[in-house]
Structures are given as structure tokens and as C-alpha cells.
Design a protein around this motif. Structure first.
Motif, short mmCIF file in Angstrom:
data_model
loop_
_atom_site.label_atom_id
_atom_site.label_comp_id
_atom_site.label_asym_id
_atom_site.label_seq_id
_atom_site.Cartn_x
_atom_site.Cartn_y
_atom_site.Cartn_z
N LEU A 67 -3.18 78.41 28.86
CA LEU A 67 -2.72 77.66 27.79
C LEU A 67 -1.69 78.15 26.91
CD1 LEU A 67 -4.40 75.01 27.22
CD2 LEU A 67 -5.84 76.06 25.51
N ALA A 68 -0.56 77.49 26.86
CA ALA A 68 0.45 78.06 26.17
C ALA A 68 0.29 77.71 24.54
CB ALA A 68 1.85 76.99 26.45
N LYS A 69 0.35 78.95 23.95
CA LYS A 69 0.39 79.02 22.63
C LYS A 69 1.13 77.98 21.85
CE LYS A 69 -1.86 81.11 19.04
NZ LYS A 69 -1.97 82.70 19.06
N LYS A 70 2.34 77.64 22.16
CA LYS A 70 3.36 76.75 21.58
C LYS A 70 3.22 75.56 21.98
CE LYS A 70 6.11 80.37 19.75
NZ LYS A 70 7.46 80.89 19.46
N GLY A 71 2.30 75.08 23.12
CA GLY A 71 2.12 73.76 23.69
C GLY A 71 2.34 72.57 22.62
N LYS A 72 3.12 71.61 22.77
CA LYS A 72 3.46 70.65 21.64
C LYS A 72 2.17 70.02 21.18
CE LYS A 72 6.23 66.67 20.67
NZ LYS A 72 7.45 65.84 21.04
N ASN A 73 1.28 69.56 22.41
CA ASN A 73 0.17 68.60 21.94
C ASN A 73 -1.24 69.63 21.60
OD1 ASN A 73 1.37 66.14 22.74
ND2 ASN A 73 1.39 67.07 24.76
N LEU A 74 -0.86 70.86 21.40
CA LEU A 74 -2.06 71.52 21.23
C LEU A 74 -2.03 72.02 19.61
CD1 LEU A 74 -1.98 74.28 24.14
CD2 LEU A 74 -3.06 72.25 23.83
N LYS A 75 -1.18 71.30 18.93
CA LYS A 75 -1.10 71.49 17.28
C LYS A 75 -2.12 70.71 16.72
CE LYS A 75 3.74 72.38 17.65
NZ LYS A 75 5.46 72.06 17.08
N ASN A 76 -2.84 69.85 17.32
CA ASN A 76 -3.96 68.98 16.71
C ASN A 76 -5.35 68.98 17.54
OD1 ASN A 76 -4.32 66.76 18.63
ND2 ASN A 76 -1.76 66.52 18.19
N ASP A 77 -6.57 68.91 16.94
CA ASP A 77 -7.67 68.98 17.75
C ASP A 77 -7.67 68.10 18.96
OD1 ASP A 77 -8.16 70.75 15.97
OD2 ASP A 77 -9.49 69.55 14.57
N LYS A 78 -7.21 66.81 18.82
CA LYS A 78 -7.59 66.25 20.06
C LYS A 78 -6.62 66.78 21.22
CE LYS A 78 -8.04 61.81 17.36
NZ LYS A 78 -7.48 60.25 17.47
#
Length: 430
Positions: A313-324
Motif C-alpha cells: 500500500l503506497a503511503k502517498k496513494g491518491k485515493n488513500l487520503k480519505n477513509d473510503k
């Protein structure tokens, strides 16, 4: 593996220049976070690309939230060469990578998400597999998917035609190579244009001559590269070089594997997927291997090179900035950690071995079964040179060093002295 490929310039500050096209292809991700998970894929060869597609399709089909996977596939070598810039920019949510040191390095640089909470719900993985998925801080960052052993591959039909037998030690290996030359075959198909294939041969020579513990310490920068142990490795390799396919630095691993497939070469030191993916379905039963021969009886054939590939899991993944987005990515990882997901993949790519204990081995080919026996009988398992050492050392020092040796194997003293000098600089910067 595998690939299985070495990245040039992966370390922070190592000077790697990311290709704009690569970052465009891999970065960004879909806008509908929570419904679509962006996957950075290095599976550019047809066989693994299709196998992954089938696994992701199965995930979408069983998803209760209608989630799907958007795969951004980049040429295998390009992906590896630019992984550092990729992870520091706007990477995909989940990406394909390797276990062991390669994973630990990026975890330590805070470029990966801790997935210990996801791992707490996993079953079917041994403690050894969990250890390979764990960072130096004791947290888990990696979801293992499959592994594959390295060995000496050949065609059964070629061995049967000429009456060859698998050699058990180095002298028998050399004698077999000489006979293959007499029979107008290239004894050992060989390629290193990609920078990593020759590392498998180095690793086996080192572990067969000096043992696994020395090899491990050497990769950690704790042993001298210009000592007698490493000189013996290169001297032994120099003895074998006349039987290797010429022009290796200008040949891709695919081309070398195809030489084996076309029965132009008698043997090749590879990981299981490399020749496996170059053989048509109706010829795979003709592919076989034997363990790399013994050199020093003290170490025998104890160690086996068997890299593990999987997902992070990439720390800076764009879609990982929100819970969904985070929930969706972790949901995919949970699926990929199941025996079902591994079974689907291996049905379409029988060139690897499942790591999940619940995977269906009843459908394994004879080659896969033999690969399991090889690894399960090993006393030590290595991950591969470019995965067992610092990325910057592997990429900026060992790629050019091995290619230099292949081009001119005569000056071993100059080679190892140069490696040792650079090693001190690289490891001092840790």
C-alpha cells in the motif's frame, strides 16, 4: 524472482530520473475513491498480465460494494527503475513489489502504509512468510502472493536426445557443458541486458562456495568484497564463462529463455517464471530443472534462491487520503491474501508457487510440484541479490560490476577492489 527485476537508481538520493510517461501511466488513480482501487503493475509480460487480470476480475465479481481494480501496467524494467520517484509522487493505491529487504527499505523511508491491522485477520501464512512481510519496526507492510525458485532449467527432450544427466557437482556441470558444445548446443543460455539476470548465477556461486550465512553478511555490507571468498566466486565463474552464451550484455532475459525454448541452448540459470512464461502451453511439460550444482561439500546444495512477490500500500496513494479509498484498498488486499485469489492466478500462470497453505496444489503441474520439493527441502532460502541488499548498492554498484565482469572476466582483482571501494561509500551513507 520474479522477477523478478533490478531497479536502477531506486534509493533515495541515488539520482534516479523518473520517466514522465511512467509517472503519467502509474500516477493519479481514479476519481471514484471507494469504488475503484488503482493498481500499479509491473506485470507487462502477457502471461502474468492475464493471470492478474483474472484475479482482479474475480475480486470485482465478489465485491459487495461493486468495487473494481483499475490496473496501470508499466514495462517491468521501467517500473523497477523508477520505483523511488513513483512512490514519492502520486502513486497508485496498491502496487506490485517484493518481500524482504526491498520492502523494508521503502517502509523505513515512510513510503508504505502499515497494514498490520489487515494482517491480523490473515491465515494460511507461515511465520517465515510473515517475517518476510515485516519491516524493521516489526509492522507488516506486504501481502505475499507467490514465490518461485531459481535453478538450472533445461528441456527434457534435449536431455533425453543426447543422454544427458543432471550434474550434482561443479566438475560434472563443466563436463556436461563441454559435451553440449560438442553437440553444437549453446551450453548455458545467458543474458544481462536487463541488469538483474546474472545476479542469480552470482548468488548461487557464492552460496555454494561460501555458504548462506556468508552470503547474507556480504549483502548486508558486513564482509569484504575484495576478500578471498568473493575472489573465488568470480574465479569459479570465470571458469564457467566459456560455456555461457556470448554477448549477454546485449541480450534480454526473454531472448535467452527463448533460446532454451527453441532447443538452441542446453541449460539456463533462471527463476521458474522466466522460462515458464516463454514456453507455449503445449510445451511446458517438456521444461525441467535441477538444483544448482554443489561446489563446496561443506555447504552442498543447502541454499535455494526463492523470491516472494506480492502487494503493498503506497503511503502517498491518491485515493488513500480519505477513509473510503483506504477501506477499498485494504479490502482488495484482504482478497489477495486468500487461497482463492492465489488459485485463480496460478491457474493462468503455472510458473509460480502459492504461498498460502490453503491453496489448491492438486492442480499443480509436475514442474510446480518439483519446485515445491526444491524449496521445502532447502535449509536456507535467499530472496535474490537485488532484494537482499540495499537498493542503491544493487543498482549503482552491482549492475555495472557484473556487466563489466561479463564483458571482461580477466581482471578479478580490479573488479572486487572497485566493488569494495564503492560498497564502503554506499553503506557509510546509511
Amino acid at each position: 524472482m520474479s522477477r523478478r527485476t533490478l531497479l536502477r537508481g531506486t534509493a533515495l538520493g541515488a539520482g534516479a530520473v523518473a520517466l514522465p510517461s511512467l509517472l503519467t501511466a502509474c500516477g493519479g488513480g481514479p476519481a471514484d475513491a471507494g469504488k475503484t482501487v488503482a493498481m500499479g503493475s509491473n506485470a507487462s509480460d502477457p502471461v502474468p498480465k492475464k493471470a492478474y487480470a483474472e484475479a482482479f476480475k474475480a475480486y470485482a465479481k465478489q465485491s459487495k460494494d461493486d468495487r473494481k481494480v483499475k490496473v496501470n501496467t508499466v514495462d517491468h524494467n521501467s517500473f523497477q527503475e523508477n520505483i523511488n520517484r513513483y512512490l514519492q509522487s502520486t502513486p497508485d493505491d496498491v502496487f506490485m513489489w517484493f518481500a524482504g529487504y526491498r520492502m523494508q527499505f521503502f517502509a523505513k523511508k515512510n513510503l508504505l502504509h502499515d497494514i498490520s491491522d489487515v494482517w491480523s485477520g490473515f491465515d494460511g501464512f507461515t511465520d517465515a512468510i510473515k517475517d518476510q512481510s515485516t519491516g524493521e519496526d516489526g509492522k507488516q507492510y506486504f501481502v505475499p502472493y507467490y514465490y518461485y525458485p531459481w535453478a538450472v532449467f533445461h528441456r527434457k527432450s534435449v536431455f533425453q536426445k543426447y543422454g544427458y544427466e543432471a550434474p550434482k557437482d561443479l566438475d560434472a556441470y563443466v563436463a556436461l557443458a563441454k559435451q553440449m558444445q560438442k553437440d553444437k548446443l549453446v551450453p548455458i543460455a545467458f543474458a544481462d541486458k536487463d541488469g538483474w539476470p546474472a545476479m542469480g548465477t552470482f548468488d548461487y556461486l557464492d552460496m555454494r562456495i561460501n555458504g548462506y550465512e556468508f552470503h547474507k553478511a556480504l549483502m548486508a555490507g558486513e564482509k569484504a568484497w575484495n576478500g578471498p571468498e568473493v575472489k573465488e566466486v568470480f574465479d569459479t565463474w570465470r571458469r564457467l564463462m566459456p560455456y555461457h552464451q556470448e554477448g549477454a550484455n546485449g541480450r534480454t532475459w526473454q531472448e535467452a529463455a527463448q533460446g532454451l525454448q527453441k532447443s538452441e541452448a542446453g541449460m539456463a540459470v533462471f527463476g521458474l517464471p522466466q522460462p515458464g512464461q516463454q514456453f507455449p502451453d503445449d510445451e511446458r511439460d517438456d521444461l525441467d530443472f535441477f538444483a544448482f550444482p554443489e561446489i563446496n561439500p561443506e555447504h552442498g546444495q543447502d541454499a535455494v534462491e526463492a523470491p516472494i512477490d506480492g502487494f503493498l500500500l503506497a503511503k502517498k496513494g491518491k485515493n488513500l487520503k480519505n477513509d473510503k479509498g483506504m477501506d477499498a484498498a485494504k479490502d482488495l488486499l484482504k482478497f489477495l491474501a486468500t487461497a482463492e485469489a492465489e488459485n485463480i492466478y496460478l491457474t493462468h500462470d503455472p510458473s509460480n508457487i502459492a504461498v498460502h497453505e490453503g491453496a489448491d496444489t492438486g492442480k499443480y503441474t509436475e514442474l510446480q510440484k518439483k519446485a515445491v520439493e526444491l524449496v521445502s527441502g532447502a535449509q536456507q532460502i535467499s530472496q535474490f541479490l537485488d532484494r537482499d541488499t540495499r537498493p542503491d548498492f544493487a543498482s549503482t554498484v552491482m549492475i555495472p560490476a557484473l556487466q563489466s565482469f561479463i564483458g571482461n572476466p580477466k581482471d578479478v582483482d580490479g573488479l572486487v577492489n572497485d566493488i569494495e571501494r564503492q560498497k564502503k561509500t554506499v553503506f557509510a551513507a546509511a
